[in-house]
Design a protein around this motif. Structure first.
Motif, PDB file in Angstrom:
ATOM      1  N   VAL A   2       0.894  -1.246   0.063  1.00  0.00           N
ATOM      2  CA  VAL A   2       0.040  -0.087  -0.099  1.00  0.00           C
ATOM      3  C   VAL A   2       0.909   1.207  -0.068  1.00  0.00           C
ATOM      4  O   VAL A   2       1.707   1.537   0.838  1.00  0.00           O
ATOM      5  CB  VAL A   2      -0.941   0.008   1.287  1.00  0.00           C
ATOM      6  CG1 VAL A   2      -1.599   1.388   1.175  1.00  0.00           C
ATOM      7  CG2 VAL A   2      -1.664  -1.404   1.340  1.00  0.00           C
ATOM      8  N   LEU A   3       0.968   2.033  -1.144  1.00  0.00           N
ATOM      9  CA  LEU A   3       1.426   3.363  -1.099  1.00  0.00           C
ATOM     10  C   LEU A   3       0.486   4.522  -0.901  1.00  0.00           C
ATOM     11  O   LEU A   3      -0.734   4.305  -0.801  1.00  0.00           O
ATOM     12  CB  LEU A   3       2.129   3.575  -2.352  1.00  0.00           C
ATOM     13  CG  LEU A   3       3.075   2.475  -3.030  1.00  0.00           C
ATOM     14  CD1 LEU A   3       3.647   2.753  -4.291  1.00  0.00           C
ATOM     15  CD2 LEU A   3       4.092   2.231  -2.016  1.00  0.00           C
ATOM     16  N   SER A   4       0.789   5.815  -0.716  1.00  0.00           N
ATOM     17  CA  SER A   4      -0.078   6.831  -0.659  1.00  0.00           C
ATOM     18  C   SER A   4       0.153   7.480  -1.943  1.00  0.00           C
ATOM     19  O   SER A   4       1.009   8.075  -2.487  1.00  0.00           O
ATOM     20  CB  SER A   4       0.423   7.674   0.267  1.00  0.00           C
ATOM     21  OG  SER A   4      -0.202   9.109   0.145  1.00  0.00           O
ATOM     22  N   ALA A   5      -1.325   7.755  -2.824  1.00  0.00           N
ATOM     23  CA  ALA A   5      -1.388   8.481  -4.017  1.00  0.00           C
ATOM     24  C   ALA A   5      -1.007   9.707  -3.875  1.00  0.00           C
ATOM     25  O   ALA A   5      -0.279  10.523  -4.658  1.00  0.00           O
ATOM     26  CB  ALA A   5      -2.633   8.397  -4.680  1.00  0.00           C
ATOM     27  N   GLU A  50      10.498   7.383  -4.818  1.00  0.00           N
ATOM     28  CA  GLU A  50      11.364   7.279  -5.507  1.00  0.00           C
ATOM     29  C   GLU A  50      12.328   5.887  -5.352  1.00  0.00           C
ATOM     30  O   GLU A  50      12.426   5.147  -6.366  1.00  0.00           O
ATOM     31  CB  GLU A  50      12.555   8.347  -5.242  1.00  0.00           C
ATOM     32  CG  GLU A  50      12.499   9.284  -6.112  1.00  0.00           C
ATOM     33  CD  GLU A  50      12.220   9.243  -7.422  1.00  0.00           C
ATOM     34  OE1 GLU A  50      13.325   8.497  -8.239  1.00  0.00           O
ATOM     35  OE2 GLU A  50      11.533   9.788  -8.205  1.00  0.00           O
ATOM     36  N   GLU A  51      12.033   5.412  -4.089  1.00  0.00           N
ATOM     37  CA  GLU A  51      12.788   3.914  -3.847  1.00  0.00           C
ATOM     38  C   GLU A  51      12.266   2.832  -4.475  1.00  0.00           C
ATOM     39  O   GLU A  51      12.475   1.747  -4.560  1.00  0.00           O
ATOM     40  CB  GLU A  51      13.039   3.777  -2.429  1.00  0.00           C
ATOM     41  CG  GLU A  51      11.821   3.509  -1.604  1.00  0.00           C
ATOM     42  CD  GLU A  51      11.308   4.583  -0.843  1.00  0.00           C
ATOM     43  OE1 GLU A  51      11.145   5.751  -1.391  1.00  0.00           O
ATOM     44  OE2 GLU A  51      10.683   4.558   0.218  1.00  0.00           O
ATOM     45  N   TYR A  52      11.119   2.894  -5.115  1.00  0.00           N
ATOM     46  CA  TYR A  52      10.229   1.861  -5.691  1.00  0.00           C
ATOM     47  C   TYR A  52      10.111   1.959  -7.240  1.00  0.00           C
ATOM     48  O   TYR A  52       9.795   1.347  -7.831  1.00  0.00           O
ATOM     49  CB  TYR A  52       8.977   1.424  -5.112  1.00  0.00           C
ATOM     50  CG  TYR A  52       8.838   1.207  -3.726  1.00  0.00           C
ATOM     51  CD1 TYR A  52       9.611   0.157  -3.154  1.00  0.00           C
ATOM     52  CD2 TYR A  52       8.058   1.856  -2.997  1.00  0.00           C
ATOM     53  CE1 TYR A  52       9.478  -0.127  -2.083  1.00  0.00           C
ATOM     54  CE2 TYR A  52       7.883   1.549  -1.499  1.00  0.00           C
ATOM     55  CZ  TYR A  52       8.674   0.637  -0.802  1.00  0.00           C
ATOM     56  OH  TYR A  52       8.606   0.187   0.193  1.00  0.00           O
ATOM     57  N   ARG A  53      10.948   3.081  -7.833  1.00  0.00           N
ATOM     58  CA  ARG A  53      10.820   3.223  -9.194  1.00  0.00           C
ATOM     59  C   ARG A  53      11.504   2.105 -10.094  1.00  0.00           C
ATOM     60  O   ARG A  53      11.144   2.085 -11.225  1.00  0.00           O
ATOM     61  CB  ARG A  53      11.737   4.685  -9.396  1.00  0.00           C
ATOM     62  CG  ARG A  53      11.272   5.339 -10.806  1.00  0.00           C
ATOM     63  CD  ARG A  53      11.955   6.507 -11.148  1.00  0.00           C
ATOM     64  NE  ARG A  53      11.334   7.810 -10.409  1.00  0.00           N
ATOM     65  CZ  ARG A  53      10.430   8.464 -11.225  1.00  0.00           C
ATOM     66  NH1 ARG A  53      10.493   8.160 -12.632  1.00  0.00           N
ATOM     67  NH2 ARG A  53       9.911   9.343 -10.576  1.00  0.00           N
ATOM     68  N   HIS A  54      12.348   1.352  -9.354  1.00  0.00           N
ATOM     69  CA  HIS A  54      12.912   0.307 -10.255  1.00  0.00           C
ATOM     70  C   HIS A  54      11.618  -0.809 -10.537  1.00  0.00           C
ATOM     71  O   HIS A  54      11.794  -1.686 -11.302  1.00  0.00           O
ATOM     72  CB  HIS A  54      13.935  -0.497  -9.380  1.00  0.00           C
ATOM     73  CG  HIS A  54      13.632  -0.977  -8.162  1.00  0.00           C
ATOM     74  ND1 HIS A  54      13.494  -0.459  -6.865  1.00  0.00           N
ATOM     75  CD2 HIS A  54      13.551  -2.506  -7.863  1.00  0.00           C
ATOM     76  CE1 HIS A  54      13.116  -1.123  -6.117  1.00  0.00           C
ATOM     77  NE2 HIS A  54      13.274  -2.248  -6.528  1.00  0.00           N
ATOM     78  N   VAL A  55      10.748  -0.917  -9.541  1.00  0.00           N
ATOM     79  CA  VAL A  55       9.754  -1.848  -9.856  1.00  0.00           C
ATOM     80  C   VAL A  55       8.502  -1.281 -10.808  1.00  0.00           C
ATOM     81  O   VAL A  55       8.398  -2.261 -11.601  1.00  0.00           O
ATOM     82  CB  VAL A  55       8.657  -2.024  -8.313  1.00  0.00           C
ATOM     83  CG1 VAL A  55       7.616  -2.868  -8.418  1.00  0.00           C
ATOM     84  CG2 VAL A  55       9.633  -2.219  -7.123  1.00  0.00           C
ATOM     85  N   ARG A  69       4.013   4.823 -11.336  1.00  0.00           N
ATOM     86  CA  ARG A  69       2.267   4.607 -10.906  1.00  0.00           C
ATOM     87  C   ARG A  69       2.085   3.068 -10.391  1.00  0.00           C
ATOM     88  O   ARG A  69       2.500   2.180 -10.799  1.00  0.00           O
ATOM     89  CB  ARG A  69       1.824   4.883 -12.405  1.00  0.00           C
ATOM     90  CG  ARG A  69       2.140   6.075 -13.159  1.00  0.00           C
ATOM     91  CD  ARG A  69       1.465   7.117 -12.563  1.00  0.00           C
ATOM     92  NE  ARG A  69       2.005   8.434 -13.245  1.00  0.00           N
ATOM     93  CZ  ARG A  69       1.428   9.040 -14.492  1.00  0.00           C
ATOM     94  NH1 ARG A  69       0.204   8.404 -14.846  1.00  0.00           N
ATOM     95  NH2 ARG A  69       1.921  10.033 -15.018  1.00  0.00           N
ATOM     96  N   VAL A  70       0.900   3.684  -9.539  1.00  0.00           N
ATOM     97  CA  VAL A  70       0.291   2.232  -9.307  1.00  0.00           C
ATOM     98  C   VAL A  70      -1.110   2.235 -10.137  1.00  0.00           C
ATOM     99  O   VAL A  70      -1.395   3.264 -10.594  1.00  0.00           O
ATOM    100  CB  VAL A  70      -0.231   2.244  -7.708  1.00  0.00           C
ATOM    101  CG1 VAL A  70       0.752   1.946  -6.995  1.00  0.00           C
ATOM    102  CG2 VAL A  70      -1.092   3.499  -7.380  1.00  0.00           C
ATOM    103  N   PRO A  71      -1.649   1.123 -10.346  1.00  0.00           N
ATOM    104  CA  PRO A  71      -1.254  -0.090  -9.810  1.00  0.00           C
ATOM    105  C   PRO A  71      -0.019  -0.948 -10.350  1.00  0.00           C
ATOM    106  O   PRO A  71       0.167  -0.709 -11.541  1.00  0.00           O
ATOM    107  CB  PRO A  71      -2.643  -1.236 -10.109  1.00  0.00           C
ATOM    108  CG  PRO A  71      -3.105  -0.570 -11.163  1.00  0.00           C
ATOM    109  CD  PRO A  71      -2.832   1.023 -11.340  1.00  0.00           C
TER     110      PRO A  71
END
Ligand SMILES: N[C@@H](CCC(=O)N[C@@H](CS)C(=O)NCC(=O)O)C(=O)O
Length: 213
Positions: free
Chosen positions: A32-35, A41-46, A51-53
Motif C-alpha cells: 500500500v502506497l499513498s497516491a 523514488e525507492e520503488y521506481r525500479h519496480v 504509478r500504481v497499480p
C-alpha cells in the motif's frame, strides 16, 4: 506459485483491480502506497513509470489497469470477468481503452494533474477547466451508453469495477452523481452489493460517499 502482489494506493485507480482480485477469489498480498504523497523514488525500479497499480505475478511485473485486470481475469477463467462471449470481451476492451485514455488520462488527469500536460503553471487553470469539461462529457457518455446495471452483458465484469472508481472520484470532486447520472448510479449501487467491492473498499480504508454526495 507464490501469492501475487498487488501494489495499490487507497482510492486510486488501483481500486479497480483490487475489487477484481477479490471477485476472482485469488489469494494475494498488497503493498500500500499513498497516491497523494506521489510514487516513492525507492520503488521506481519496480515500475519506472512511477504509478500504481502494479501486479507482481511470479517473475512478471505487470502495469496498466487494463493489463492487470486481464491477468487477474485469466487466473479465474470460469468467472468470465472480461465477459462471457467474444463480443462481450471486445466491448470490455472498448471500455478499457476509453476509460484509461480519455476518462482517466485526459479528463481526470487534466483536472487533477495539469502539470502532466504543461511545464508552464500559467496554463494550469485552463488545462483544469478543459479536464473538468471532459469529465462532464465523459459522465454523460457513460450515462447515455449504459443499457442496464452492467456495462457489458448482464453480469458483473472488470468494466463495472473500473467505472466505479470514477463515479467515486466524481463524488469526491463534488458532482451530485446520484441526481445527475441515475443510470451510472444504478450500476454503482448494484456493484456496491458485492462482497468483492465492499472488501476492497474496507481493505483500503476509504469512504465511498462524501459529505456532499
Ligand atoms: N495508465 C495507468 C495510470 C496509472 C496512474 O495514473 N496511477 C496513479 C493513481 S490513480 C498514480 O500512481 N499516481 C501517482 C503519481 O502520479 O505520483 C494505468 O492505467 O495503470
Amino acid at each position: 506459485m507464490t501469492e501475487p502482489i498487488l501494489w495499490i494506493a487507497p482510492g486510486a485507480c488501483s481500486l479497480a483491480p483490487h475489487i477484481l482480485i477479490h471477485e476472482a477469489e485469488i489469494d494475494f498480498k498488497t503493498v500500500v502506497l499513498s497516491a497523494k504523497a506521489g510514487f516513492p523514488e525507492e520503488y521506481r525500479h519496480v515500475n519506472p513509470k512511477a504509478r500504481v497499480p502494479i501486479f507482481q505475478l511470479g517473475d512478471e511485473t505487470i502495469t496498466e489497469v487494463p493489463a492487470i485486470m486481464t491477468a487477474i481475469s485469466q487466473l479465474s477463467p470460469n468467472k468470465h470477468l472480461l465477459g462471457k462471449t467474444n463480443l462481450e470481451i471486445v466491448r470490455t476492451y472498448e471500455w478499457f481503452n476509453w476509460i484509461s485514455g480519455t476518462l482517466h488520462g485526459q479528463a481526470f488527469g487534466g483536472l487533477r494533474r495539469p502539470s502532466r500536460f504543461s511545464d508552464d503553471p500559467q496554463t494550469y487553470d485552463s488545462i483544469k477547466a478543459k479536464g473538468k469539461k471532459t469529465v462532464e462529457e465523459s459522465f454523460t457518455y457513460i450515462e447515455e451508453n449504459l443499457k442496464g446495471n452492467h456495462a457489458v452483458g448482464d453480469t458483473f465484469t472488470a468494466v463495472d469495477a473500473y467505472l466505479l472508481v470514477f463515479y467515486r472520484w466524481g463524488n469526491e470532486t463534488g458532482y451530485d452523481m446520484r441526481v445527475k447520472y441515475p443510470k451510472f448510479t444504478g450500476l454503482v449501487m448494484e456493484a456496491l452489493k458485492r462482497d468483492s467491492v465492499n472488501a476492497a473498499i474496507e481493505d483500503e480504508g476509504i469512504e465511498f460517499w462524501f459529505a456532499k454526495s
